[in-house]
Design a protein around this motif. Structure first.
Motif, PDB file in Angstrom:
ATOM      1  N   ALA A  75     -19.959   1.210   5.360  1.00  0.00           N
ATOM      2  CA  ALA A  75     -19.121   0.124   5.865  1.00  0.00           C
ATOM      3  C   ALA A  75     -17.647   0.324   5.537  1.00  0.00           C
ATOM      4  N   ARG A  76     -17.356   1.068   4.461  1.00  0.00           N
ATOM      5  CA  ARG A  76     -15.955   1.196   4.064  1.00  0.00           C
ATOM      6  C   ARG A  76     -15.399   2.616   4.178  1.00  0.00           C
ATOM      7  N   ILE A  77     -16.128   3.510   4.816  1.00  0.00           N
ATOM      8  CA  ILE A  77     -15.640   4.881   4.899  1.00  0.00           C
ATOM      9  C   ILE A  77     -14.330   4.962   5.671  1.00  0.00           C
ATOM     10  N   GLN A  78     -14.184   4.200   6.747  1.00  0.00           N
ATOM     11  CA  GLN A  78     -12.938   4.256   7.509  1.00  0.00           C
ATOM     12  C   GLN A  78     -11.766   3.743   6.682  1.00  0.00           C
ATOM     13  N   TRP A  79     -12.016   2.729   5.882  1.00  0.00           N
ATOM     14  CA  TRP A  79     -10.980   2.221   4.969  1.00  0.00           C
ATOM     15  C   TRP A  79     -10.580   3.316   3.976  1.00  0.00           C
ATOM     16  N   ALA A  80     -11.569   4.020   3.434  1.00  0.00           N
ATOM     17  CA  ALA A  80     -11.278   5.074   2.465  1.00  0.00           C
ATOM     18  C   ALA A  80     -10.488   6.210   3.099  1.00  0.00           C
ATOM     19  N   LEU A  81     -10.747   6.482   4.369  1.00  0.00           N
ATOM     20  CA  LEU A  81     -10.049   7.562   5.059  1.00  0.00           C
ATOM     21  C   LEU A  81      -8.581   7.234   5.324  1.00  0.00           C
ATOM     22  N   ALA A  82      -8.220   5.968   5.194  1.00  0.00           N
ATOM     23  CA  ALA A  82      -6.819   5.582   5.396  1.00  0.00           C
ATOM     24  C   ALA A  82      -5.905   6.251   4.373  1.00  0.00           C
ATOM     25  N   ASP A  83      -6.467   6.683   3.242  1.00  0.00           N
ATOM     26  CA  ASP A  83      -5.672   7.386   2.223  1.00  0.00           C
ATOM     27  C   ASP A  83      -5.499   8.868   2.537  1.00  0.00           C
ATOM     28  N   ARG A  84      -6.010   9.299   3.691  1.00  0.00           N
ATOM     29  CA  ARG A  84      -5.855  10.663   4.198  1.00  0.00           C
ATOM     30  C   ARG A  84      -6.307  11.737   3.203  1.00  0.00           C
ATOM     31  N   PRO A  85      -7.541  11.634   2.733  1.00  0.00           N
ATOM     32  CA  PRO A  85      -8.041  12.686   1.835  1.00  0.00           C
ATOM     33  C   PRO A  85      -8.176  14.005   2.568  1.00  0.00           C
ATOM     34  N   GLN A  86      -8.069  15.101   1.826  1.00  0.00           N
ATOM     35  CA  GLN A  86      -8.239  16.441   2.394  1.00  0.00           C
ATOM     36  C   GLN A  86      -9.584  17.053   2.019  1.00  0.00           C
ATOM     37  N   ALA A  87     -10.280  16.408   1.110  1.00  0.00           N
ATOM     38  CA  ALA A  87     -11.625  16.815   0.707  1.00  0.00           C
ATOM     39  C   ALA A  87     -12.320  15.565   0.192  1.00  0.00           C
ATOM     40  N   ALA A  88     -13.659  15.591   0.154  1.00  0.00           N
ATOM     41  CA  ALA A  88     -14.388  14.392  -0.256  1.00  0.00           C
ATOM     42  C   ALA A  88     -15.648  14.736  -1.032  1.00  0.00           C
ATOM     43  N   ILE A  89     -15.968  13.849  -1.971  1.00  0.00           N
ATOM     44  CA  ILE A  89     -17.241  13.876  -2.684  1.00  0.00           C
ATOM     45  C   ILE A  89     -17.970  12.596  -2.304  1.00  0.00           C
ATOM     46  N   VAL A  90     -19.200  12.715  -1.815  1.00  0.00           N
ATOM     47  CA  VAL A  90     -20.025  11.554  -1.495  1.00  0.00           C
ATOM     48  C   VAL A  90     -21.092  11.447  -2.575  1.00  0.00           C
ATOM     49  N   ALA A  91     -21.018  10.372  -3.373  1.00  0.00           N
ATOM     50  CA  ALA A  91     -21.918  10.209  -4.518  1.00  0.00           C
ATOM     51  C   ALA A  91     -22.568   8.831  -4.464  1.00  0.00           C
ATOM     52  N   LEU A  92     -23.405   8.632  -3.466  1.00  0.00           N
ATOM     53  CA  LEU A  92     -24.077   7.352  -3.256  1.00  0.00           C
ATOM     54  C   LEU A  92     -25.588   7.548  -3.237  1.00  0.00           C
ATOM     55  N   GLY A  93     -26.301   6.451  -3.408  1.00  0.00           N
ATOM     56  CA  GLY A  93     -27.760   6.496  -3.342  1.00  0.00           C
ATOM     57  C   GLY A  93     -28.434   5.879  -4.547  1.00  0.00           C
ATOM     58  N   GLY A  94     -27.730   5.834  -5.673  1.00  0.00           N
ATOM     59  CA  GLY A  94     -28.334   5.290  -6.879  1.00  0.00           C
ATOM     60  C   GLY A  94     -28.813   3.859  -6.704  1.00  0.00           C
ATOM     61  N   ASN A  95     -27.996   3.021  -6.075  1.00  0.00           N
ATOM     62  CA  ASN A  95     -28.374   1.615  -5.890  1.00  0.00           C
ATOM     63  C   ASN A  95     -29.422   1.445  -4.796  1.00  0.00           C
ATOM     64  N   ASP A  96     -29.476   2.377  -3.851  1.00  0.00           N
ATOM     65  CA  ASP A  96     -30.561   2.349  -2.866  1.00  0.00           C
ATOM     66  C   ASP A  96     -31.894   2.490  -3.595  1.00  0.00           C
ATOM     67  N   GLY A  97     -31.927   3.416  -4.561  1.00  0.00           N
ATOM     68  CA  GLY A  97     -33.147   3.623  -5.331  1.00  0.00           C
ATOM     69  C   GLY A  97     -33.480   2.444  -6.225  1.00  0.00           C
TER      70      GLY A  97
END
Length: 210
Positions: A75-97
């Motif tokens: 839901a917030r990836i587009q908001w995060a991209l507003a900071d114009r990152p050049q590389a990314a780490i995706v570290a999600l899933g813990g709360n899904d579990g």
């Protein structure tokens, strides 16, 4: 005027030492947010400090939100991209579990996040997660298989199999809740991930002033 220059492996390091800052997004949950820790003790801060010690001019953008599931990250990836990152780490899933959400839902959410990053040409590291053992063996296998499948389907990803490798289950490296790392645990996360993150950074297309 900004000119994009293609960087071969190792060249990003050389350019970073020459002053071109690389913005590295870390999209995650309370682990990324450094729950219970001082701001300079969480994984993003420790990753940034370690990279700078190695001569890499990297600013880590902390996009960790406590309690976030993969759906929240989506839901917030587009908001995060507003900071114009050049590389990314995706570290999600813990709360899904922790909430027992279906692995299929998590996979769809992670795919949407990875697609958004790929559309921007942003090299990405995917950090895997392991489900709590109380949810059963079958759920745990299906849960972890999501990360392995995404890695197999997307060979362009840098894959770090388990975000909490070396930290999970060690009482000396976790706070009283046995979920969130201590400052020492967060530092170990950063140090173990560092070689994978450097591989990621070597894939960045650095923008240099022309």
């Amino acid at each position: 005027m900004l000119l994009a220059t293609s960087v071969v492996p190792g060249a990003a390091h050389a350019q970073a030492t020459q002053g071109g800052e690389i913005r590295l997004l870390m999209l995650g949950d309370s682990i990324t947010a450094g729950y219970g820790l001082a701001r300079n003790e969480g994984p993003p801060a420790r990753i940034q400090a370690l990279l700078r010690e190695r001569g890499r001019n990297v600013r880590v953008l902390d996009a960790g939100v406590s309690g976030d599931t993969s759906a929240g990250g989506r839901a917030r990836i587009q908001w995060a991209l507003a900071d114009r990152p050049q590389a990314a780490i995706v570290a999600l899933g813990g709360n899904d579990g922790l909430r027992g959400l279906t692995p299929a839902q998590m996979k769809a959410n992670l795919e949407a996040i990875l697609d958004a990053l790929k559309a921007r040409g942003i090299p990405t590291l995917l950090a895997g997660m392991i489900a709590p053992p109380n949810l059963g063996r079958d759920y745990g296998q299906e849960f972890f298989a999501v990360f392995e499948t995404l890695h197999r389907e997307r060979p362009d990803l840098v894959f770090y199999p388990f975000l909490l490798d070396g930290v999970a289950g060690d009482s000396a490296l976790n706070q009283a809740d046995r979920i969130h790392p201590t400052a020492q645990g967060a530092d170990l996360i950063a140090r173990r991930m560092l070689p994978f993150i450097e591989t990621l950074l070597d894939r960045v297309r650095v923008s240099a002033a022309g």
